[in-house]
Design an enzyme around this catalytic site. Structure first.
Site, mmCIF file in Angstrom:
data_model
loop_
_atom_site.group_PDB
_atom_site.id
_atom_site.type_symbol
_atom_site.label_atom_id
_atom_site.label_comp_id
_atom_site.label_asym_id
_atom_site.label_seq_id
_atom_site.Cartn_x
_atom_site.Cartn_y
_atom_site.Cartn_z
ATOM 1 N N GLY A 103 -9.625 30.569 50.273
ATOM 2 C CA GLY A 103 -10.872 30.605 50.825
ATOM 3 C C GLY A 103 -11.470 31.736 50.976
ATOM 4 O O GLY A 103 -12.516 32.259 50.786
ATOM 5 N N LYS B 105 -4.854 31.139 39.777
ATOM 6 C CA LYS B 105 -6.114 31.615 40.705
ATOM 7 C C LYS B 105 -6.499 33.009 40.139
ATOM 8 O O LYS B 105 -7.826 33.074 40.215
ATOM 9 C CB LYS B 105 -5.948 31.668 42.181
ATOM 10 C CG LYS B 105 -5.567 30.175 42.899
ATOM 11 C CD LYS B 105 -5.502 30.202 44.137
ATOM 12 C CE LYS B 105 -5.383 28.732 44.911
ATOM 13 N NZ LYS B 105 -5.303 28.518 46.165
ATOM 14 N N ALA C 40 4.246 36.234 56.998
ATOM 15 C CA ALA C 40 5.252 37.085 56.354
ATOM 16 C C ALA C 40 4.426 38.242 55.593
ATOM 17 O O ALA C 40 4.872 39.270 55.681
ATOM 18 C CB ALA C 40 6.128 36.330 55.693
ATOM 19 N N CYS D 32 -1.990 47.734 65.473
ATOM 20 C CA CYS D 32 -2.173 47.159 63.956
ATOM 21 C C CYS D 32 -1.841 45.762 64.106
ATOM 22 O O CYS D 32 -1.577 45.202 65.382
ATOM 23 C CB CYS D 32 -0.828 47.906 63.028
ATOM 24 S SG CYS D 32 0.876 47.470 63.526
ATOM 25 N N CYS E 196 1.062 44.733 66.196
ATOM 26 C CA CYS E 196 0.961 44.986 67.742
ATOM 27 C C CYS E 196 0.314 43.724 68.407
ATOM 28 O O CYS E 196 0.695 43.499 69.411
ATOM 29 C CB CYS E 196 -0.118 46.199 67.980
ATOM 30 S SG CYS E 196 0.634 47.765 67.631
ATOM 31 N N CYS F 71 -3.526 25.292 55.494
ATOM 32 C CA CYS F 71 -4.679 24.867 56.002
ATOM 33 C C CYS F 71 -4.879 23.358 55.457
ATOM 34 O O CYS F 71 -5.437 22.645 55.922
ATOM 35 C CB CYS F 71 -5.970 25.651 55.159
ATOM 36 S SG CYS F 71 -6.225 27.138 56.054
ATOM 37 N N CYS G 41 3.170 50.072 63.130
ATOM 38 C CA CYS G 41 2.542 51.207 63.019
ATOM 39 C C CYS G 41 3.389 52.219 63.653
ATOM 40 O O CYS G 41 3.004 53.528 63.331
ATOM 41 C CB CYS G 41 1.383 50.982 63.721
ATOM 42 S SG CYS G 41 1.127 50.591 65.463
#
Lengths: 66, 252
Positions: free
Chosen positions: B39, B84, B131, B170, B173, B185, B244
């Site tokens: 989406g 897709k 992930a 980031c 974090c 979803c 980061c």
């Protein structure tokens, strides 16, 4: 003293930390971020972070869907 | 310089006081990678293509499912079961045949992410799992590529724009790489237009970043669809972040 947590006002003692608040709310600590007055508090600072009266706390749950 | 056709096509953008021919040309020469064509990716890539982002790389390993069609607006009933990335590229080419659209049917991982994002100007994370989000976040930091990450499920949306080599934190974090995966979803549900709102917002942020306009770097935007409210939260860098901080150290 009073703070708001996700727009609900609650009464806490002055010793309460972010860690204690999250534990009291029975939340999965890995799936949330905590912001105080719009600033994210990193989890390494949760054990020492004390609230001030009137703080606006937002507990944001991770969202990962696409 | 823009062609006559480009002046006509992008006239509604270039007549803006803050967005002229120079900005449109920056967009024309930009390379954008959209990872995830659910989406969020459908909405984001549609607006980027329409806006004239010069090169769009579309990445997703999935095929169209009937249950996707409630919110993934680039696909049709007749495309169920097909890739897709290829379908999205075809649909976007019909929208704008003047841009270069590339499709990759693969799942992003640590082995391929650097090659995918390598020479891009901005990456949009439109994936549906944590992930992949950590992999993309880390790679963008290492390659110093701006990242616009969006997410939506239920009635909640989130968006975070990250610029490498700066003072803000980031994605790792915010949510450390030990967080458990979220249900899809399909399982938790999502109201179709929510992914459109967040995906369009990602495209908006990306266009601003690509054209040198002020962007809300390091600010988590959350949208609560049950209250119709937006909130903003500032994300400082975490000294303990394995993503980061480690990446920045490598370049210092």
């Amino acid at each position: 003293m009073q703070i708001s947590v996700n727009n609900q006002t609650i009464e806490i003692n002055e010793e309460m930390t972010v860690t204690a608040l999250v534990k009291a709310q029975n939340l999965n600590t890995q799936a949330i971020a905590v912001a105080v007055n719009q600033h994210i508090i990193h989890r390494e600072n949760w054990p020492e972070y004390h609230f001030s009266s009137g703080d606006k706390v937002d507990i944001v749950t991770v969202v990962a869907g696409g | 310089m823009l062609t006559d056709q480009e002046y006509l096509r992008y006239g509604a953008s270039t007549c803006l006081g803050t967005f002229g021919e120079a900005e449109q040309l920056k967009l024309k020469h930009a390379r954008v990678v959209v990872i995830g064509l659910g989406g969020l990716g459908c909405a984001a890539s549609q607006y980027l293509a329409a806006a004239g982002a010069g090169t769009l790389m579309l990445v997703d390993d999935d095929t169209v499912q009937l249950s996707n069609l409630q919110r993934q607006v680039l696909y049709t009933t007749y495309q169920v079961g097909t890739a897709k990335a290829r379908n999205a590229a075809r649909s976007l080419a019909q929208l704008n045949n003047t841009i270069d659209i590339q499709a990759k049917t693969l799942r992003v991982d640590e082995d391929n992410v650097h090659e995918l994002i390598g020479d891009s100007n901005v990456v949009l994370d439109c994936t549906d799992n944590l992930a992949s989000r950590w992999v993309i976040n880390k790679a963008c930091y290492q390659a110093k590529i701006p990242l616009v990450t969006g997410a939506a499920e239920g009635m909640q949306g989130q968006l975070l724009s990250l610029e490498p080599s700066h003072s803000h934190g980031c994605y790792a974090c915010l949510y450390p790489p030990v967080t458990e995966e979220r249900p899809s979803c399909e399982r938790v549900g999502v109201l179709g237009p929510l992914v459109g709102i967040i995906g369009a917002y990602q495209a908006f942020q990306a266009i601003r970043a690509l054209t040198g306009q002020t962007t809300d770097w390091g600010v988590l935007h959350t949208f609560d669809g049950t209250r119709m409210t937006w909130s903003r939260f500032f994300l400082p860098a975490s000294v303990d972040c394995s993503h980061c901080q480690e990446s920045l150290c490598k370049f210092q």
